[in-house]
Scaffold this motif. Structure first.
Motif, PDB file in Angstrom:
ATOM      1  N   ILE A 173       4.180   0.161   9.177  1.00  0.00           N
ATOM      2  CA  ILE A 173       4.367   1.944   8.205  1.00  0.00           C
ATOM      3  C   ILE A 173       5.382   1.970   8.088  1.00  0.00           C
ATOM      4  CG2 ILE A 173       3.375   3.622   7.798  1.00  0.00           C
ATOM      5  CD1 ILE A 173       1.356   1.762   8.535  1.00  0.00           C
ATOM      6  N   SER A 227      -2.508   2.917  12.177  1.00  0.00           N
ATOM      7  CA  SER A 227      -3.754   3.093  11.230  1.00  0.00           C
ATOM      8  C   SER A 227      -4.808   1.906  10.971  1.00  0.00           C
ATOM      9  CB  SER A 227      -2.178   1.864   9.892  1.00  0.00           C
ATOM     10  OG  SER A 227      -2.195   0.567  10.403  1.00  0.00           O
ATOM     11  N   PRO A 280      -4.314  -0.992   6.211  1.00  0.00           N
ATOM     12  CA  PRO A 280      -3.932  -1.664   5.430  1.00  0.00           C
ATOM     13  C   PRO A 280      -4.618  -3.017   5.491  1.00  0.00           C
ATOM     14  CG  PRO A 280      -1.940  -0.604   6.842  1.00  0.00           C
ATOM     15  CD  PRO A 280      -3.591  -0.301   6.799  1.00  0.00           C
ATOM     16  N   GLN A 336       1.169  -1.321   0.643  1.00  0.00           N
ATOM     17  CA  GLN A 336      -0.129   0.101   0.083  1.00  0.00           C
ATOM     18  C   GLN A 336       1.091   1.542   0.033  1.00  0.00           C
ATOM     19  OE1 GLN A 336      -2.015   1.158   3.571  1.00  0.00           O
ATOM     20  NE2 GLN A 336      -3.800   1.704   2.781  1.00  0.00           N
ATOM     21  N   ALA A 355       0.475  -6.076   6.433  1.00  0.00           N
ATOM     22  CA  ALA A 355       0.857  -5.624   5.164  1.00  0.00           C
ATOM     23  C   ALA A 355       2.281  -4.293   5.255  1.00  0.00           C
ATOM     24  CB  ALA A 355      -0.470  -4.328   4.598  1.00  0.00           C
ATOM     25  N   GLU A 381       0.572   5.254   0.347  1.00  0.00           N
ATOM     26  CA  GLU A 381      -0.726   6.160   1.065  1.00  0.00           C
ATOM     27  C   GLU A 381      -0.101   7.547   0.774  1.00  0.00           C
ATOM     28  OE1 GLU A 381      -3.905   6.237   1.770  1.00  0.00           O
ATOM     29  OE2 GLU A 381      -3.207   3.900   1.629  1.00  0.00           O
ATOM     30  N   ARG A 415       3.742   5.369   3.678  1.00  0.00           N
ATOM     31  CA  ARG A 415       2.863   7.063   3.395  1.00  0.00           C
ATOM     32  C   ARG A 415       4.342   7.919   3.539  1.00  0.00           C
ATOM     33  NH1 ARG A 415      -1.808   4.732   7.472  1.00  0.00           N
ATOM     34  NH2 ARG A 415      -2.321   3.199   6.229  1.00  0.00           N
ATOM     35  N   SER A 467       2.994  -0.362   4.266  1.00  0.00           N
ATOM     36  CA  SER A 467       2.512   0.415   4.345  1.00  0.00           C
ATOM     37  C   SER A 467       3.580   1.568   3.987  1.00  0.00           C
ATOM     38  CB  SER A 467       1.378   0.094   4.622  1.00  0.00           C
ATOM     39  OG  SER A 467       0.414   1.745   4.299  1.00  0.00           O
ATOM     40  N   GLN A 527      -8.601   3.637   5.097  1.00  0.00           N
ATOM     41  CA  GLN A 527      -7.130   3.022   4.760  1.00  0.00           C
ATOM     42  C   GLN A 527      -6.370   2.184   5.251  1.00  0.00           C
ATOM     43  OE1 GLN A 527      -9.268   4.867   1.781  1.00  0.00           O
ATOM     44  NE2 GLN A 527      -7.508   3.967   0.970  1.00  0.00           N
TER      45      GLN A 527
END
Ligand code: MIC
Ligand code: SF4
Length: 648
Positions: free
Chosen positions: A392, A385, A367, A291, A371, A293, A375, A373, A365
């Protein structure tokens, strides 16, 4: 006397105390900002002070955190905020107008002014030469009423920038570099003041990215001088009249010096689960991601989004990646819609979201399980998150955009310098303040709307002479306010303390609230034992208010972070630190403890003896409280104190 810029502005605003590092000072606040998640409580507290109109030069109420409106609660809060703003002379930035820090920078930030905001990223305003500080909502309410804001006069660290960033390296990498040097610990009561030749290469929004995420080091604030680059930004925002040149005096003193040659900075990443876990992106190049963002108050300026749009132009997002983009303000959103950037993003497969905090605060959003992710925001605490198992990774917009296309971590420096998008920002930005309801449009007699989710802010009782009860929880180091008071789906209860209190420490120990309530029913005091840097992260005063509501009387920690410690005082909870950090091991959850002669020790300035009745041991606790703070705690919090002292 040769002052640095921080002290120059503080001196102009000093109303109480001696301006010497370590001393408690009171300063006058020119501007305030609130956001919806902390704002409802702040305005309820303001209302209870019985003041007719705000006394600041500018006060703005933003709605940006909690906009999903699943259920009536958020919409009710928004209406409450709008009506209370109308009554008290506060400007109201409607939902959709953008993230408080981005909009405030664009439309209200003024060099040389003081700004107090009920959000820890208020230091974003330091990018335009303000002393901008994050605080609890109650402190902001007092400032709106004309009261001084009290803080410890800081030590000032000079960060001298030389050189120029290479192509593909950006302001986010500078602040990640600073975080690598300073970490997230041990920087309380300090200010980061930037200077040097390298300044000239950084625009105001880039400077704001740096001051914004400076919050993660734990400093009081960060500041840049106000120079011709500031003037250019204010001109673009149709506010050139707000410009004044500001810099440190020749020969000004600093408490420490950090030198950074911008040409040495490389693209960095903060690994899960702390913004201080920083390494060069090159070290994890090739690792698969799920992901991306892009947005938040750290990286969603026009410059950032145009760069992202250029990187996406004519390309498609990797099929294994979900890409989300949230512009920082309606101004940015509207301008990227007109200049083709938005079309590039949509065509690449990006999912476009509202101009709000959104993914950054766990409002959407979340994840997938486990995940990776990537960002562009500033915090990556575990679970923030919305997915506890996700990791993250915090990066620049450049890194995030390249990762989204490749599906793996990409070191932007692996790209050629001449592949970097050439962009020119417009001389004038589109200025349209129609989503900010100004004081001119205020209706004096407007009735304040209160939905069923809004309750009166609870008050504490005055501090008893002695405390007796049980340790309701023992936690480790770096407990953030997200651990104490989860946001995400729980955010909608920010105005309902009784309900929200049921979620204190939810992700750490789901039975905490129940246990604390049971102690309260048995008239036993509850205590929290913690390691280092307790209360890192956000300014949410709910992390003090809700434990107070459950009957917590003291926090016993190895060390505490600035905003949270101040919030504890504001709600009458004693912030205590171990005289001998090893004594942390002498206390366990469920131990019965007592503090006799408590108020007598406080008055005499002596350490407090904690008797562990379960283990038959005595330990000593210290505290860093000014005489004023002691009185606040004894009164049972700032609201009670303000009433008796009549200080607003
Ligand atoms: C955050 O980034 O953690 C928040 C959400 O903006 C908080 C405020 C809040 O909890 O409402 C902050 O930074 O103070
Ligand atoms: Fe909003 Fe995130 Fe910025 Fe906090 S850090 S103000 S949640 S965008």
């Amino acid at each position: 006397m040769a002052d640095n810029l921080t002290y120059k502005i503080l001196r102009k605003h000093l109303v109480e105390g001696k301006l010497l590092p370590g001393e408690e000072i009171g300063i006058r606040i020119d501007q305030t900002l609130t956001q919806d998640a902390t704002g409802t409580m702040a305005y309820l507290q303001f209302e209870s002070m019985g003041i007719k109109k705000v006394k600041t030069e500018v006060s703005v109420s933003y709605v940006d955190h909690n906009t999903l409106q699943q259920g009536y609660e958020n919409a009710d809060d928004h209406k409450y905020l709008q009506s209370v703003a109308a009554k008290y002379g506060v400007r109201f930035s409607r939902p959709g107008n953008g993230i408080c820090h981005q909009v405030h920078l664009e439309r209200f930030g003024k060099p040389g002014k003081t700004l107090l905001g009920s959000d820890s990223h208020t230091p974003t305003g330091g990018g335009i030469g303000m002393i901008a500080i994050g605080a609890g909502g109650l402190d902001v309410a007092v400032a709106m009423g004309g009261g001084a804001f009290y803080l410890t006069a800081p030590e000032v660290i000079k960060i001298e920038l030389s050189g120029k960033l290479r192509k593909w390296v950006s302001a986010k990498d500078i602040i990640l570099h600073v975080l690598k040097i300073l970490s997230t610990k041990g920087n309380v009561n300090k200010v980061l003041e930037y200077c040097g030749e390298g300044l000239k290469t950084l625009s105001v929004p880039e400077r704001a990215t740096i001051t914004n995420m400076g919050a993660e080091t734990g400093v009081t604030t960060s500041i840049f001088p106000s120079d011709e680059i500031t003037e250019e930004f204010l001109f673009a925002q149709n506010r050139v009249q707000d410009y004044q040149e500001l810099k440190a005096d020749e020969g000004a003193q600093y408490d420490a010096l950090i030198k950074i040659n911008l040409s040495d900075v490389v693209p960095m990443v903060a690994l899960p689960h702390s913004p201080g876990n920083v390494i060069p992106v090159s070290e994890i190049a090739g690792r698969k991601i799920d992901q991306v963002e892009i947005g938040s108050c750290t990286n969603s300026s026009l410059r950032d989004l145009i760069i992202a749009g250029k990187i996406f132009e004519g390309k498609k997002v990797h099929p294994d990646v979900s890409l989300g983009i949230a512009p920082g303000s309606r101004q940015v959103f509207s301008m990227i819609a007109k200049n083709g950037t938005l079309a590039n993003m949509i065509d690449s497969g990006a999912r476009i979201m509202e101009s709000t905090c959104g993914f950054c605060i766990g409002c959407g959003q979340a994840p997938k399980t486990n995940a990776v992710s990537v960002r562009t925001n500033n915090r990556n605490f575990k679970g923030r998150s919305g997915t506890a198992t996700a990791g993250i990774y915090l990066v620049s917009v450049e890194t995030a955009a390249l990762c989204a296309l490749k599906g793996v971590f990409v070191d932007p420096l692996s790209k050629k310098a001449d592949e970097f998008p050439q962009i020119t920002l417009p001389e004038k930005f589109d200025v349209d303040d129609s989503m900010i309801i100004s004081s001119v449009q205020l209706r004096e007699k407007e009735k304040i709307f209160r939905g069923p989710n809004i309750g009166q802010p609870p008050r504490n009782s005055p501090l008893a002479k002695e405390l007796k009860g049980q340790i309701a929880i023992k936690v480790g180091d770096k407990i953030t306010t997200d651990h104490i008071m989860p946001a995400g789906p729980r955010l909608k209860f920010r105005s309902n303390i009784e309900k929200y209190s049921g979620f204190v420490f939810e992700g750490v120990d789901p039975y905490f609230a129940q246990r604390a309530k049971a102690l309260k029913e048995k008239k036993q005091d509850a205590f929290i034992v913690a390691g280092d840097s307790y209360g890192q992260g956000s300014s949410r005063e709910h992390a003090a208010l809700c434990p107070m509501f459950l009957g917590v009387k003291a926090v016993l920690a190895k060390s505490l972070e600035r905003i949270h410690a101040a919030n504890l005082v504001n709600f009458g909870i004693l912030p205590l630190v171990f005289l001998n950090p090893q004594d942390y091991d002498a206390l366990d959850a469920e131990d019965r403890i007592q503090m006799l002669d408590l108020t007598a020790s406080l008055d005499a300035g002596k350490s407090i003896t904690v008797e562990n009745k379960t283990k038959n041991k005595k330990i000593k606790m210290n505290y860093d409280l000014s005489p004023r703070q002691k009185e606040i705690i004894k009164a049972g919090g700032l609201l009670n104190y303000t009433k008796t002292a009549g200080s607003v």
